[in-house]
Motif scaffolding. Structure first.
Motif, PDB file in Angstrom:
ATOM      1  N   ALA A   3      18.334 -77.781  83.802  1.00 54.56           N
ATOM      2  CA  ALA A   3      18.148 -78.503  85.263  1.00 54.56           C
ATOM      3  C   ALA A   3      17.243 -77.821  86.083  1.00 54.56           C
ATOM      4  O   ALA A   3      16.648 -78.453  86.881  1.00 54.56           O
ATOM      5  CB  ALA A   3      19.465 -78.837  85.540  1.00 54.56           C
ATOM      6  N   SER A   6      13.869 -78.392  85.157  1.00 62.09           N
ATOM      7  CA  SER A   6      13.240 -79.688  85.632  1.00 62.09           C
ATOM      8  C   SER A   6      12.992 -79.976  86.767  1.00 62.09           C
ATOM      9  O   SER A   6      12.085 -80.681  87.275  1.00 62.09           O
ATOM     10  CB  SER A   6      14.620 -80.593  84.892  1.00 62.09           C
ATOM     11  OG  SER A   6      14.297 -82.246  84.895  1.00 62.09           O
ATOM     12  N   GLN A   7      14.107 -79.483  87.712  1.00 63.73           N
ATOM     13  CA  GLN A   7      13.935 -79.561  89.131  1.00 63.73           C
ATOM     14  C   GLN A   7      12.561 -78.932  89.847  1.00 63.73           C
ATOM     15  O   GLN A   7      11.968 -79.354  90.624  1.00 63.73           O
ATOM     16  CB  GLN A   7      15.140 -78.777  90.001  1.00 63.73           C
ATOM     17  CG  GLN A   7      15.061 -79.030  91.356  1.00 63.73           C
ATOM     18  CD  GLN A   7      15.225 -80.514  91.854  1.00 63.73           C
ATOM     19  OE1 GLN A   7      15.889 -81.160  91.229  1.00 63.73           O
ATOM     20  NE2 GLN A   7      15.018 -81.020  92.950  1.00 63.73           N
ATOM     21  N   LYS A  48      15.898 -86.492  97.674  1.00 63.34           N
ATOM     22  CA  LYS A  48      17.242 -87.093  97.720  1.00 63.34           C
ATOM     23  C   LYS A  48      17.650 -87.652  96.538  1.00 63.34           C
ATOM     24  O   LYS A  48      18.900 -87.697  96.239  1.00 63.34           O
ATOM     25  CB  LYS A  48      17.751 -87.635  99.039  1.00 63.34           C
ATOM     26  CG  LYS A  48      17.622 -86.916 100.212  1.00 63.34           C
ATOM     27  CD  LYS A  48      17.877 -87.572 101.652  1.00 63.34           C
ATOM     28  CE  LYS A  48      17.931 -86.557 102.758  1.00 63.34           C
ATOM     29  NZ  LYS A  48      18.089 -87.444 104.046  1.00 63.34           N
ATOM     30  N   SER A  49      16.732 -88.616  96.141  1.00 63.25           N
ATOM     31  CA  SER A  49      16.820 -89.487  95.037  1.00 63.25           C
ATOM     32  C   SER A  49      16.491 -88.910  93.775  1.00 63.25           C
ATOM     33  O   SER A  49      16.279 -89.706  92.736  1.00 63.25           O
ATOM     34  CB  SER A  49      16.534 -90.924  95.249  1.00 63.25           C
ATOM     35  OG  SER A  49      16.543 -91.380  96.442  1.00 63.25           O
ATOM     36  N   ARG A  50      16.110 -87.686  93.591  1.00 61.34           N
ATOM     37  CA  ARG A  50      15.553 -86.968  92.469  1.00 61.34           C
ATOM     38  C   ARG A  50      16.397 -87.461  91.394  1.00 61.34           C
ATOM     39  O   ARG A  50      15.691 -87.815  90.097  1.00 61.34           O
ATOM     40  CB  ARG A  50      15.655 -85.528  92.571  1.00 61.34           C
ATOM     41  CG  ARG A  50      15.747 -84.926  91.226  1.00 61.34           C
ATOM     42  CD  ARG A  50      14.363 -84.885  90.452  1.00 61.34           C
ATOM     43  NE  ARG A  50      14.347 -83.959  89.324  1.00 61.34           N
ATOM     44  CZ  ARG A  50      14.448 -84.568  88.033  1.00 61.34           C
ATOM     45  NH1 ARG A  50      14.493 -85.738  88.145  1.00 61.34           N
ATOM     46  NH2 ARG A  50      14.541 -83.931  87.110  1.00 61.34           N
ATOM     47  N   GLN A  51      17.714 -87.856  91.215  1.00 60.55           N
ATOM     48  CA  GLN A  51      18.523 -87.793  90.034  1.00 60.55           C
ATOM     49  C   GLN A  51      18.132 -89.562  89.483  1.00 60.55           C
ATOM     50  O   GLN A  51      18.362 -89.656  88.167  1.00 60.55           O
ATOM     51  CB  GLN A  51      19.988 -87.640  90.417  1.00 60.55           C
ATOM     52  CG  GLN A  51      20.620 -88.557  91.354  1.00 60.55           C
ATOM     53  CD  GLN A  51      20.326 -88.311  92.602  1.00 60.55           C
ATOM     54  OE1 GLN A  51      19.679 -87.397  93.070  1.00 60.55           O
ATOM     55  NE2 GLN A  51      20.805 -89.425  93.484  1.00 60.55           N
ATOM     56  N   SER A  52      17.723 -90.168  90.327  1.00 64.55           N
ATOM     57  CA  SER A  52      17.560 -91.630  89.980  1.00 64.55           C
ATOM     58  C   SER A  52      15.998 -91.796  89.208  1.00 64.55           C
ATOM     59  O   SER A  52      15.858 -92.858  88.691  1.00 64.55           O
ATOM     60  CB  SER A  52      17.598 -92.639  90.938  1.00 64.55           C
ATOM     61  OG  SER A  52      16.445 -92.341  92.018  1.00 64.55           O
ATOM     62  N   TRP A  53      15.146 -90.724  89.292  1.00 63.08           N
ATOM     63  CA  TRP A  53      14.041 -90.576  88.738  1.00 63.08           C
ATOM     64  C   TRP A  53      14.189 -90.593  87.144  1.00 63.08           C
ATOM     65  O   TRP A  53      14.806 -89.558  86.897  1.00 63.08           O
ATOM     66  CB  TRP A  53      12.985 -89.915  89.246  1.00 63.08           C
ATOM     67  CG  TRP A  53      11.705 -89.912  88.389  1.00 63.08           C
ATOM     68  CD1 TRP A  53      11.007 -90.801  88.460  1.00 63.08           C
ATOM     69  CD2 TRP A  53      11.221 -88.651  87.674  1.00 63.08           C
ATOM     70  NE1 TRP A  53       9.791 -90.213  87.617  1.00 63.08           N
ATOM     71  CE2 TRP A  53       9.917 -88.949  87.112  1.00 63.08           C
ATOM     72  CE3 TRP A  53      11.603 -87.374  87.524  1.00 63.08           C
ATOM     73  CZ2 TRP A  53       9.085 -88.280  86.416  1.00 63.08           C
ATOM     74  CZ3 TRP A  53      10.751 -86.498  86.644  1.00 63.08           C
ATOM     75  CH2 TRP A  53       9.468 -86.970  86.300  1.00 63.08           C
ATOM     76  N   GLN A  54      13.471 -91.312  86.432  1.00 64.88           N
ATOM     77  CA  GLN A  54      13.659 -91.248  84.906  1.00 64.88           C
ATOM     78  C   GLN A  54      12.544 -90.142  84.330  1.00 64.88           C
ATOM     79  O   GLN A  54      11.393 -90.600  84.403  1.00 64.88           O
ATOM     80  CB  GLN A  54      13.389 -92.591  83.964  1.00 64.88           C
ATOM     81  CG  GLN A  54      14.545 -93.525  84.566  1.00 64.88           C
ATOM     82  CD  GLN A  54      15.824 -93.457  83.871  1.00 64.88           C
ATOM     83  OE1 GLN A  54      15.812 -92.992  82.833  1.00 64.88           O
ATOM     84  NE2 GLN A  54      16.824 -93.771  84.694  1.00 64.88           N
ATOM     85  N   ASP A  55      13.200 -89.197  83.781  1.00 63.41           N
ATOM     86  CA  ASP A  55      12.204 -88.149  83.451  1.00 63.41           C
ATOM     87  C   ASP A  55      11.638 -88.840  82.139  1.00 63.41           C
ATOM     88  O   ASP A  55      11.871 -89.473  81.341  1.00 63.41           O
ATOM     89  CB  ASP A  55      12.967 -86.926  82.682  1.00 63.41           C
ATOM     90  CG  ASP A  55      12.282 -85.658  82.856  1.00 63.41           C
ATOM     91  OD1 ASP A  55      11.251 -85.494  83.486  1.00 63.41           O
ATOM     92  OD2 ASP A  55      12.677 -84.699  82.388  1.00 63.41           O
TER      93      ASP A  55
END
Length: 169
Positions: A3, A6-7, A48-55
Motif C-alpha cells: 500500500a 502504491s500511495q 482524499k478520494s485516492r481509494q476510489s481510483w482504479q489502479d
C-alpha cells in the motif's frame, strides 16, 4: 505491491500532472487566481478520494473529471450567491523570464482572450483535445458527453477561434 508503494506512486504521478492540471484549470476558470484555487481543490479531492481510483486506469482522466466537476460546483455556487468576480489581471506576468519573445507573448495573449470568449462547452472541448492532447473518446468521457457531441463542440470551437483570431472571415 504494498500500500505504501502504491500511495507513493499515486502521489508521484499526481505531482507530475500538476502543470497540465494548472493549464486545464486556467482554461476553465479564465482567471489565474481562480485557476490556482481550482487546481488546489482538485488535488485535495484527488488525495482524499485516492481509494476510489482504479489502479491501472488513467490517472489523468480521473483527475481531470474531478477538476471539471469541482469547477461546475464552483460555478453553481457563485450563481447561487449571485456574486461576480472580476479580477484585474494584475501581476499576471510577474516572474516570467525577460528573454521571452514579446511577439509570441502577444499572440499567446490573443489566443487566450479568444479562447476565453468561447462558450463554456466549446472552450472545454478545445482545451481538452487541442491543448491537453486527450483523444476524442477520452475527452468525451471526461466531459460526460457522447463522442459525436464532443466532435461537434470541438469543430464549432475551432471555427470560432479562427474567426476571433482573424484567420477566417
Amino acid at each position: 505491491m504494498n500500500a505504501s508503494t502504491s500511495q507513493d506512486r499515486f502521489c508521484e504521478e499526481l505531482t507530475a500532472l500538476l502543470p497540465r492540471l494548472r493549464r486545464f484549470a486556467r482554461g476553465l476558470a479564465r482567471d489565474a487566481a481562480d485557476a490556482d484555487d481550482l487546481c488546489q481543490q482538485t488535488v485535495e479531492r484527488a488525495l482524499k478520494s485516492r481509494q476510489s481510483w482504479q489502479d491501472g486506469t488513467r490517472l489523468d482522466a480521473w483527475v481531470y473529471r474531478i477538476m471539471r466537476n469541482q469547477w461546475i460546483d464552483e460555478v453553481r455556487a457563485r450563481t447561487r450567491r449571485s456574486q461576480t468576480f472580476t479580477h484585474e489581471e494584475e501581476g499576471a506576468n510577474v516572474g516570467t523570464p525577460g528573454d521571452r519573445d514579446a511577439e509570441n507573448m502577444v499572440e499567446l495573449g490573443n489566443v487566450g482572450r479568444a479562447l476565453a470568449r468561447l462558450p463554456d462547452d466549446q472552450r472545454e472541448a478545445v482545451v481538452l483535445v487541442l491543448v491537453e492532447g486527450f483523444a476524442y473518446k477520452e475527452a468525451a468521457e471526461i466531459i460526460g458527453v457522447p463522442q459525436g457531441t464532443l466532435t461537434s463542440r470541438l469543430g464549432r470551437g475551432r471555427e470560432a477561434l479562427l474567426r476571433e483570431l482573424g484567420e477566417i472571415a
